[in-house]
Scaffold this active site. Structure first.
Site, PDB file in Angstrom:
ATOM      1  N   ASP A 131      -2.580  -5.099   0.436  1.00 20.61           N
ATOM      2  CA  ASP A 131      -2.079  -6.421   0.805  1.00 20.61           C
ATOM      3  C   ASP A 131      -2.692  -6.973   2.083  1.00 20.61           C
ATOM      4  O   ASP A 131      -3.013  -8.167   2.165  1.00 20.61           O
ATOM      5  CB  ASP A 131      -0.551  -6.413   0.901  1.00 20.61           C
ATOM      6  CG  ASP A 131       0.004  -5.276   1.758  1.00 20.61           C
ATOM      7  OD1 ASP A 131      -0.768  -4.494   2.357  1.00 20.61           O
ATOM      8  OD2 ASP A 131       1.249  -5.167   1.834  1.00 20.61           O
TER       9      ASP A 131
ATOM     10  N   MET B  61       0.807  -1.205   0.000  1.00 23.06           N
ATOM     11  CA  MET B  61       0.000   0.000   0.000  1.00 23.06           C
ATOM     12  C   MET B  61       0.851   1.271   0.000  1.00 23.06           C
ATOM     13  O   MET B  61       2.067   1.222   0.177  1.00 23.06           O
ATOM     14  CB  MET B  61      -0.919  -0.002   1.230  1.00 23.06           C
ATOM     15  CG  MET B  61      -1.913  -1.156   1.248  1.00 23.06           C
ATOM     16  SD  MET B  61      -2.937  -1.179   2.738  1.00 23.06           S
ATOM     17  CE  MET B  61      -3.908   0.318   2.534  1.00 23.06           C
ATOM     18  N   HIS B  62       0.187   2.395  -0.191  1.00 19.05           N
ATOM     19  CA  HIS B  62       0.712   3.745   0.053  1.00 19.05           C
ATOM     20  C   HIS B  62       1.704   4.251  -1.005  1.00 19.05           C
ATOM     21  O   HIS B  62       2.063   5.425  -0.996  1.00 19.05           O
ATOM     22  CB  HIS B  62       1.390   3.862   1.426  1.00 19.05           C
ATOM     23  CG  HIS B  62       0.653   3.238   2.548  1.00 19.05           C
ATOM     24  ND1 HIS B  62      -0.642   3.556   2.851  1.00 19.05           N
ATOM     25  CD2 HIS B  62       1.030   2.295   3.449  1.00 19.05           C
ATOM     26  CE1 HIS B  62      -1.035   2.850   3.906  1.00 19.05           C
ATOM     27  NE2 HIS B  62      -0.044   2.066   4.274  1.00 19.05           N
TER      28      HIS B  62
END
EC number: 2.7.1.17
Length: 485
Positions: free
Chosen positions: A235, A79-80
């Site tokens: 995830d 992520m991110h």
């Protein structure tokens, strides 16, 4: 057949399953990460595409007949990450990853804006996407001015697969531009980060169709089509789908590169002051709460590199059963920390080293330090009103019985070990593909696995580990101010 692709930090994994969830074959390949400066962590999105091509070719070689029946693809990813594209869809710079801390100052400024926590339900951590774009605006203004779209890593892979700019709710919730309660982009949060909604992808639930595989890839991969690409998930939400943590209160603890303690919730319950993440789940009308540490098995990888011994050798040098805490305390803050400290500057340390300290002593202390950090996450979750009574244990670190017994005793929570090995993010992504293709109910597809074993806390050692946990917390209090100077 359904393909689950999990784009991890260190590599991409794919599994091919049938309607019953049976795994036909799996394959993986590694992906390099660049660290050009201290605190920086980047990847080239082209490497994700090449990894996907390689994994698909491996799967076709393993079972071409099964692969030719592919009807759906599910995506999971770390992520991110900030993947910046111009108006032609060309990548403008390497993707800035989740464990990159260069934007700590920008994160602090955004987080001090009262509206941000109220909208996003979370602290604005340096690893989140919004402060990365503020860093780019300050330090790479030409790149910022050309940015037409910002995609999360798995959604760039989707763009290559389908030509569509689409993301799901669970992944988008980690950007700080997202209204997690309403499950939509926030114009106000975007404006605070000098962004616009047209720079964001369209939004769907993880169980919904999110584009079709492009015609050239259908031909190249020997498929008749159509092949639906599901919305997918970040995830951790994908891992929750893979292990069946979709009902309120169901949760797991993951000893992966990072460490995660996740619980599913049937209502939006933000508590940003605890540094617990509150994100959308990959299934509709469901959320997740997570405590996250940045270095779990990554701490063991670090120790392995510096001792010049493989992780497996270090781990197997320890007994199966714990006998009590080490005389050494390890602080696993190799890249700073999220829950509960939100401290990008603090760094790791060994406390109590002795001239007699051997590799086994260091290995034990690293495992204990990660367990104490996960206990910090549990205490933070309790602060939100969540108190899991038992947890599934997953991730690479779950292969060590010693580590699991240490963790169960430190958490004072039994750990259930699922039977088999296919219940991670790739499986969750494949299950999301089943839902997207067949309009299936998530509860019918995402059942929890059979429990193979249960690790109980060692009641005779709880007090000893509780004392050591108190020392661990004191060391952070003492060292954190020094790291900030």
């Amino acid at each position: 057949m359904y393909l689950g692709l999990d784009l991890g930090t260190s590599g991409l994994r794919g599994i091919l399953i049938d309607d019953a969830g049976r795994v036909l074959c799996d394959a993986e390949t590694s992906i390099p990460t660049s660290t050009p400066k201290p605190g920086w962590s980047e990847q080239n999105p082209l490497d994700w595409i090449n990894a996907c091509k390689e994994v698909v070719e491996k799967l076709r070689a393993l079972d071409e007949t099964a692969f030719s029946k592919l009807r759906g693809i599910g995506l999971s990813g770390h992520m991110h990450g900030a993947t910046l594209l111009d108006s032609d869809g060309t990548v403008l710079r390497p993707c800035i990853l989740w464990n990159d801390t260069r934007s700590a100052d920008q994160a602090r400024i955004l987080d001090q804006t009262p509206e941000m926590r109220a909208i996003s339900g979370n602290i604005v951590f340096p690893g989140f996407t919004a402060p990365k774009l503020e860093w780019v605006r300050a330090h790479e203004p030409d790149v910022f001015s050309k940015t037409a779209k910002v995609l999360l890593p798995k959604d760039y892979l989707r763009f290559w697969l389908t030509g569509e700019y689409i993301s799901d709710m669970s992944d988008s919730a980690g950007t700080s531009w997202f209204d997690v309660g309403r499950r939509q982009w926030s114009d106000a949060a975007l404006a605070l980060g000098h962004m616009r909604v047209e720079q964001m992808p369209s939004l769907i639930e993880g169980t919904d169709p999110g584009g079709d595989l492009k015609a050239d890839l259908l031909r190249e991969w020997g498929l008749s089509g159509p092949v639906v690409v599901a919305g997918g998930a970040g995830d951790n939400a994908a891992a929750a789908c893979g292990i069946g943590s979709i009902q309120d209160g169901a949760g797991f603890v993951s000893l992966g590169t990072s460490g995660v303690l996740l619980v599913a919730r049937d209502a939006y319950a933000p508590a940003p002051e605890t540094a617990v993440h509150c994100f959308c789940h990959a299934i509709p009308d469901t959320w997740i709460q997570m405590g996250v540490i940045l270095s779990a098995t990554n701490s063991m990888n670090w120790l392995s590199r510096n001792l010049g011994q493989p992780v497996d050798k270090l781990a197997t040098a320890l007994p199966d059963a714990v006998t009590g805490p080490s005389g050494i305390t390890f602080l696993p803050y190799l890249s700073g920390e999220r829950t509960p400290h939100n401290d990008s500057r603090v760094r790791g340390a060994f406390m109590g080293l002795d001239v007699s300290s051997a590799p086994a002593d260091l290995t034990q202390s690293v495992m204990e330090g990660v367990a104490f950090a996960m206990r910090d996450c549990l205490e933070a979750l309790k602060g939100t009103g969540t108190s899991p009574q038992n947890l599934m244990a997953v991730g690479g670190g779950a292969r060590s019985r010693f580590w699991l017994e240490t963790l169960a005793t430190v958490l004072q929570v039994p750990l259930n070990l699922p039977k088999g090995s296919e219940f991670g993010a790739a499986m969750g992504a494949a299950r999301l593909a089943i839902c997207a293709v067949n309009n299936a109910e998530p509860a019918e597809v995402m059942s929890p696995p059979e429990i193979e074993d249960r690790i109980e806390p060692r009641s005779d050692l709880i007090d000893a580990y509780e004392t050591e946990y108190g020392r661990y917390r004191q060391f952070y209090t003492a060292l954190a101010p020094l790291a900030a100077t």
